[in-house]
Design a protein around this motif. Structure first.
Motif, PDB file in Angstrom:
ATOM      1  N   PHE A 173       0.864  -1.176   0.000  1.00 55.38           N
ATOM      2  CA  PHE A 173       0.000   0.000   0.000  1.00 55.38           C
ATOM      3  C   PHE A 173       0.902   1.228   0.000  1.00 55.38           C
ATOM      4  CE2 PHE A 173      -2.910  -3.136   1.851  1.00 55.38           C
ATOM      5  CZ  PHE A 173      -4.047  -2.913   1.078  1.00 55.38           C
ATOM      6  N   GLN A 174       0.834   2.002  -1.089  1.00 55.27           N
ATOM      7  CA  GLN A 174       1.753   3.134  -1.268  1.00 55.27           C
ATOM      8  C   GLN A 174       1.099   4.489  -1.032  1.00 55.27           C
ATOM      9  OE1 GLN A 174       4.838   2.524  -1.614  1.00 55.27           O
ATOM     10  NE2 GLN A 174       5.247   0.772  -2.944  1.00 55.27           N
ATOM     11  N   THR A 175      -0.218   4.566  -1.215  1.00 58.36           N
ATOM     12  CA  THR A 175      -0.903   5.860  -1.113  1.00 58.36           C
ATOM     13  C   THR A 175      -2.181   5.709  -0.305  1.00 58.36           C
ATOM     14  OG1 THR A 175      -2.227   5.534  -3.121  1.00 58.36           O
ATOM     15  CG2 THR A 175      -0.014   6.490  -3.401  1.00 58.36           C
ATOM     16  N   GLU A 176      -2.732   6.869   0.131  1.00 59.80           N
ATOM     17  CA  GLU A 176      -4.008   6.859   0.836  1.00 59.80           C
ATOM     18  C   GLU A 176      -5.124   6.357  -0.066  1.00 59.80           C
ATOM     19  OE1 GLU A 176      -4.569   7.348   3.934  1.00 59.80           O
ATOM     20  OE2 GLU A 176      -2.527   7.936   4.484  1.00 59.80           O
ATOM     21  N   GLU A 177      -4.994   6.590  -1.374  1.00 60.24           N
ATOM     22  CA  GLU A 177      -6.001   6.086  -2.311  1.00 60.24           C
ATOM     23  C   GLU A 177      -6.006   4.561  -2.326  1.00 60.24           C
ATOM     24  OE1 GLU A 177      -9.114   6.564  -5.047  1.00 60.24           O
ATOM     25  OE2 GLU A 177      -8.083   8.028  -3.773  1.00 60.24           O
ATOM     26  N   ASP A 178      -4.822   3.962  -2.223  1.00 55.58           N
ATOM     27  CA  ASP A 178      -4.742   2.495  -2.129  1.00 55.58           C
ATOM     28  C   ASP A 178      -5.496   1.992  -0.907  1.00 55.58           C
ATOM     29  OD1 ASP A 178      -3.165   2.406  -4.374  1.00 55.58           O
ATOM     30  OD2 ASP A 178      -1.270   2.283  -3.270  1.00 55.58           O
ATOM     31  N   LEU A 179      -5.330   2.672   0.222  1.00 56.40           N
ATOM     32  CA  LEU A 179      -6.002   2.255   1.450  1.00 56.40           C
ATOM     33  C   LEU A 179      -7.509   2.439   1.352  1.00 56.40           C
ATOM     34  CD1 LEU A 179      -3.559   3.736   4.135  1.00 56.40           C
ATOM     35  CD2 LEU A 179      -3.795   1.346   3.459  1.00 56.40           C
ATOM     36  N   LYS A 180      -7.922   3.499   0.699  1.00 56.90           N
ATOM     37  CA  LYS A 180      -9.357   3.772   0.565  1.00 56.90           C
ATOM     38  C   LYS A 180     -10.053   2.674  -0.219  1.00 56.90           C
ATOM     39  CE  LYS A 180     -12.550   7.256  -1.241  1.00 56.90           C
ATOM     40  NZ  LYS A 180     -12.671   8.569  -1.942  1.00 56.90           N
ATOM     41  N   ASN A 181      -9.376   2.107  -1.209  1.00 56.85           N
ATOM     42  CA  ASN A 181      -9.977   1.069  -2.064  1.00 56.85           C
ATOM     43  C   ASN A 181      -9.656  -0.348  -1.601  1.00 56.85           C
ATOM     44  OD1 ASN A 181     -11.026   3.050  -3.837  1.00 56.85           O
ATOM     45  ND2 ASN A 181      -9.038   3.194  -4.881  1.00 56.85           N
ATOM     46  N   ALA A 182      -9.034  -0.453  -0.432  1.00 58.28           N
ATOM     47  CA  ALA A 182      -8.584  -1.771   0.031  1.00 58.28           C
ATOM     48  C   ALA A 182      -9.745  -2.613   0.545  1.00 58.28           C
ATOM     49  CB  ALA A 182      -7.549  -1.608   1.132  1.00 58.28           C
ATOM     50  N   PRO A 183      -9.708  -3.932   0.294  1.00 59.51           N
ATOM     51  CA  PRO A 183     -10.693  -4.822   0.915  1.00 59.51           C
ATOM     52  C   PRO A 183     -10.446  -4.897   2.423  1.00 59.51           C
ATOM     53  CG  PRO A 183      -9.011  -6.104  -0.201  1.00 59.51           C
ATOM     54  CD  PRO A 183      -8.749  -4.664  -0.540  1.00 59.51           C
ATOM     55  N   SER A 184     -11.411  -5.428   3.154  1.00 56.84           N
ATOM     56  CA  SER A 184     -11.284  -5.541   4.602  1.00 56.84           C
ATOM     57  C   SER A 184     -10.241  -6.590   4.972  1.00 56.84           C
ATOM     58  CB  SER A 184     -12.632  -5.921   5.214  1.00 56.84           C
ATOM     59  OG  SER A 184     -12.484  -6.229   6.590  1.00 56.84           O
ATOM     60  N   TYR A 185      -9.420  -6.237   5.991  1.00 57.60           N
ATOM     61  CA  TYR A 185      -8.424  -7.176   6.523  1.00 57.60           C
ATOM     62  C   TYR A 185      -8.856  -7.743   7.877  1.00 57.60           C
ATOM     63  CZ  TYR A 185      -4.576  -6.339   3.202  1.00 57.60           C
ATOM     64  OH  TYR A 185      -3.784  -6.304   2.090  1.00 57.60           O
ATOM     65  N   ALA A 186     -10.104  -7.513   8.258  1.00 59.64           N
ATOM     66  CA  ALA A 186     -10.550  -7.849   9.613  1.00 59.64           C
ATOM     67  C   ALA A 186     -10.396  -9.326   9.933  1.00 59.64           C
ATOM     68  CB  ALA A 186     -12.004  -7.416   9.798  1.00 59.64           C
ATOM     69  N   LYS A 187     -10.528 -10.213   8.932  1.00 61.64           N
ATOM     70  CA  LYS A 187     -10.409 -11.644   9.195  1.00 61.64           C
ATOM     71  C   LYS A 187      -8.958 -12.126   9.191  1.00 61.64           C
ATOM     72  CE  LYS A 187     -15.037 -13.048   7.857  1.00 61.64           C
ATOM     73  NZ  LYS A 187     -15.868 -13.975   7.048  1.00 61.64           N
ATOM     74  N   LEU A 188      -8.043 -11.227   8.831  1.00 60.30           N
ATOM     75  CA  LEU A 188      -6.620 -11.542   8.965  1.00 60.30           C
ATOM     76  C   LEU A 188      -6.108 -11.048  10.305  1.00 60.30           C
ATOM     77  CD1 LEU A 188      -5.048 -10.730   5.476  1.00 60.30           C
ATOM     78  CD2 LEU A 188      -5.846 -12.915   6.350  1.00 60.30           C
ATOM     79  N   ILE A 189      -6.377  -9.778  10.608  1.00 63.19           N
ATOM     80  CA  ILE A 189      -5.977  -9.184  11.878  1.00 63.19           C
ATOM     81  C   ILE A 189      -6.908  -8.001  12.123  1.00 63.19           C
ATOM     82  CG2 ILE A 189      -4.165  -7.928  10.654  1.00 63.19           C
ATOM     83  CD1 ILE A 189      -2.622  -7.805  13.298  1.00 63.19           C
ATOM     84  N   ASN A 190      -7.695  -8.075  13.139  1.00 63.86           N
ATOM     85  CA  ASN A 190      -8.707  -7.050  13.415  1.00 63.86           C
ATOM     86  C   ASN A 190      -8.124  -5.984  14.331  1.00 63.86           C
ATOM     87  OD1 ASN A 190     -11.118  -5.704  13.430  1.00 63.86           O
ATOM     88  ND2 ASN A 190     -12.152  -7.113  14.829  1.00 63.86           N
ATOM     89  N   LYS A 191      -7.315  -5.102  13.745  1.00 60.97           N
ATOM     90  CA  LYS A 191      -6.684  -4.030  14.498  1.00 60.97           C
ATOM     91  C   LYS A 191      -6.895  -2.714  13.772  1.00 60.97           C
ATOM     92  CE  LYS A 191      -2.954  -6.363  17.012  1.00 60.97           C
ATOM     93  NZ  LYS A 191      -1.497  -6.363  17.299  1.00 60.97           N
ATOM     94  N   ALA A 192      -7.015  -1.646  14.547  1.00 61.29           N
ATOM     95  CA  ALA A 192      -7.130  -0.317  13.961  1.00 61.29           C
ATOM     96  C   ALA A 192      -5.846   0.027  13.218  1.00 61.29           C
ATOM     97  CB  ALA A 192      -7.403   0.711  15.064  1.00 61.29           C
ATOM     98  N   GLY A 193      -6.011   0.686  12.071  1.00 60.95           N
ATOM     99  CA  GLY A 193      -4.838   1.086  11.305  1.00 60.95           C
ATOM    100  C   GLY A 193      -4.282   0.011  10.402  1.00 60.95           C
TER     101      GLY A 193
END
Length: 741
Positions: A601-621
């Protein structure tokens, strides 16, 4: 299987002496970071995880400018060690010496050979016990008793002594599953010694491995092996008939003596800061005895019909006997902390003992038939009946047939036209079955009783007996079926020789532990319901030539590859996880399942379009800049393993397996008169490999410390890094990914 060793040759008595010395060096040892670099990395990992830094500005200043010891307000040292811990314990090089003395000789009726050898090898640690010594002796004699009988008698003795360093056990606080690992999991800031020369320790991340090596006790292994064999060969009683009667016996005696000496450490200048490892001290002795005996009788008969039809018939019987016993005793809270003895404690609570025994008998009848016509058409058939005491009486015997056929084309008359170029061409095929009892316990077919003591009646525990597993009364041999297609060839007056083989191997009736609901209340035995297929090929090429009478040279090359597939495993193993999966039906053993990645993830736009990672690690950030980008293959808006089963694995992909591929070897030899030189290289051409978590995931836990090669991590200034951003206790970046696929 018949094992042969060096024998004497007739002629004058000869004495030979060979001695060599080798130097060894540890290789590929990871390089620790400097103290300041380690502190900065740890602080970065904590900051990315939203945590306060572990080291403040004062700590960072001491890490650069010293001193090593600063007395804290709690009366304990704050330490800032600058010395390299690995250099304190690991040698740059160490030696190995090998010497062998041999006597041989004989005449027409008696030949003999005797040898005596010694090998001594130092270990890699500078301190503590780390040494290996081996003495070996061998004597063989061959004598013609008369015109019909020949006797071969051999004896060998091997005595080995291994002095191991004491690792303190298997917990992290006692060595961390290996003494060398302890020096990589200890924080750089912790020194080995206090200023007064006593040992320093403050928690499990201290460098206490040095004290365990030097003063923590010993772990000594001793073993003695006696091997004796005798063979009587009877021939000439009947033309073409030879009978061999063979007996071999191997006695192995081993002993392990393990002493864990109590070691005292201090975390401050006062005696009140003392702590101890190996407390109470502990001493154990384990004896192991193995007796293997092998009886064989084999008859070979050769005869011809006319001048073209050649026959060979072989039949034999084998009886194998195996007996293994262990006897051990342990005591703790010894009166003394040196020169231990099992007698140095009186309270029975401190003493324990154990004993075990395993026995096995196996007998086999076997036969072989060979036929060749003018050395042109070749055929062989074998049959073998094996019986093992590991199986229930009705399942012990199984018959295994095999055959092979070959065509020596060079014997054909039409081959003469190309024989000046092609000297040999021999296609061949074979099919066969052999039995395997690997994985079958010695007494699986018997109802076995175990002891337990977790029942409380009144105020005391009660010992009781219980049956732990259903007897495997229907268990049988695993049958390994092999099909082989091969070709032998030679060219250039047999200077260039080679062979090629392609094979399929099936492990039929493979042993499987069937999964049943836990409500059955007892372990379920293995069953013969599995099947595995292995296929592969092997190529070998060799060239040998000479120049004049003095110079010889040659080279050889071999290459082999194989793959496997677990065809059937009782239908129970369809569960998959990210990483290496040992058994998955329909896939290779040790199959790899992983997430597809697309860089960081290189940009804030990448993060905005990212799928959920909650089932990998449910942590803020998470995910954050510098984290791995996983591809949402199933398009459900989240990265997950689905139901973790074949057919519904979410975003996991099958990557292959960790089994080695394309194993190769190269050998070169050169000779000039009595001078010989040889060189060989061997390796593996392809292998997928996952290093341990500790090696590739610094700060997965606080004691997973970064090494020098971990410093190439993602930052805004280093976007094409080898590692993602540091993150304490973050697993999101190490889900066994497939880079760029």
């Amino acid at each position: 299987m018949l094992v042969t060793t060096k024998k004497g040759e007739k002629g004058k008595s000869r004495i030979s002496l060979m001695s060599n010395m080798a130097w060894q060096m540890p290789a590929n040892i990871p390089e620790r970071l400097s103290l300041i670099d380690e502190m900065n990395y740890v602080n970065t990992a904590r900051a990315n995880a939203g945590l306060a830094p572990e080291y403040n500005e004062e700590d960072l200043n001491y890490a650069i400018n010293g001193p090593t010891f600063v007395l804290g307000s709690n009366g304990q040292w704050r330490t800032y060690n600058q010395e390299n811990l690995i250099d304190k314990v690991v040698k740059k090089s160490y030696t190995m010496n090998n010497t062998n003395l041999q006597f041989s000789g004989g005449n027409e009726n008696v030949t003999y050979m005797a040898s005596l050898g010694n090998m001594s090898q130092a270990g890699m640690f500078k301190i503590g016990e780390d040494h290996f010594t081996r003495w070996n002796a061998r004597a063989n004699i061959s004598a013609k008793v008369n015109e019909y009988i020949k006797l071969d008698i051999g004896s060998a003795f091997i005595d080995q002594a291994t002095d191991n360093p004491q690792d303190g056990g298997y917990g992290l606080d006692g060595g961390g599953n290996g003494i060398l690992r302890q020096f990589f999991s200890s924080r750089m800031r912790f020194p080995i010694f206090n200023e007064d020369g006593t040992y320093y320790r403050s928690g499990t991340s201290s460098a206490f491995g040095y004290a365990l090596l030097k003063d923590g006790g010993f772990n000594r292994d001793r073993s003695s092996t006696y091997f004796n064999n005798a063979t009587a060969t009877i021939n000439k009683l009947v033309k073409g008939l030879e009978v061999k009667l063979m007996y071999s016996r191997e006695d192995i005696t081993k002993q392990n003596r393990n002493f864990r000496r109590t070691v005292t450490f201090y975390s401050g200048p006062e005696a009140t800061t003392a702590s101890q490892l190996n407390n109470p001290n502990n001493y154990s002795i384990m004896d192991y005895k193995t007796l293997s005996q092998n009886y064989q009788a084999v008859a070979d008969y050769d005869f011809k019909l006319g001048s073209d039809h050649n026959f060979h018939i072989m039949g034999g019987y084998q009886l194998y006997s195996y007996d293994y016993q262990t006897l051990g005793a342990t005591t703790k809270n010894l009166y003394v902390n040196d020169n231990p003895s099992l007698n140095f404690t009186s309270d029975p609570v401190n003493k324990s003992n154990s004993q075990s025994a395993l026995t096995e008998k196996m007998q086999s009848y076997f036969g072989r038939f060979n036929y060749n016509y003018k050395e042109k058409y070749l055929f062989e058939a074998t049959i073998r009946s094996d019986e093992s005491s590991r199986l229930t009486p009705g399942q012990r015997v199984k018959v295994f047939p095999s055959f092979s056929a070959g065509w020596n084309m060079s014997k054909e008359s039409w081959f003469d036209g190309i024989s000046t170029v092609v000297n040999e061409l021999k296609p061949r095929i074979s099919w066969g079955k052999v039995g395997s009892k690997v994985g079958i316990g010695y007494y699986d077919f018997i109802a076995q009783l175990q002891t337990g003591s977790n029942v409380l009646l009144g105020d005391s525990r009660q010992t009781y007996l219980y049956q732990s597993m259903i007897p495997a009364v229907n268990l049988s041999w695993e049958t390994i079926e092999t099909q082989n297609f091969g070709l032998d060839f030679s060219f250039l007056n047999r200077k260039l020789k080679g062979s090629f083989d392609y094979y399929n191997k099936y492990n039929n009736n493979m042993l499987v532990r069937v999964s049943l609901p836990a409500t059955i209340g007892i372990d379920v035995p293995k069953s013969n319901v599995g099947k595995m297929k292995t296929w592969g090929w092997e190529l070998a090429l060799g060239y040998q030539d000479k120049i004049g009478d003095d110079i010889t040279f040659g080279a050889s090359f071999n290459l082999a590859d194989n793959q496997n597939k677990l065809v059937k495993y009782g239908g129970a193993d369809n569960i998959i996880y990210s990483g290496v999966n040992n058994l998955v039906e329909g896939y290779a053993l040790n199959s790899i399942w992983a997430y597809k990645t697309n860089g960081y993830f290189q940009t804030e736009e990448d993060l905005k379009n990212a799928p959920s990672y909650a089932k990998l690690i449910n942590k803020a950030g998470v995910p954050g800049l510098g984290d791995i980008r996983y591809v949402d293959l199933d398009g459900n808006g989240e990265i997950s393993p689905g139901k973790n089963i074949v057919g519904d694995a979410g975003d996991l992909q099958y990557l292959g397996d960790i089994n080695p591929r394309y194993q190769y070897g190269f050998n070169f030899n050169f000779g000039y008169k009595n001078l010989d030189f040889s060189m060989f290289v061997q390796g593996i051409g392809k292998r997928k490999f996952k290093p341990s978590n500790e090696l590739i995931q610094p700060q997965l836990y606080s004691y997973y410390l970064p090494m020098n090669f971990h410093m190439d991590y993602w930052t805004p200034e280093n976007r094409d890094a080898a590692y993602p951003r540091p993150y304490l206790e973050g697993t999101q970046n190490f889900k066994i990914r497939i880079n760029g696929l």
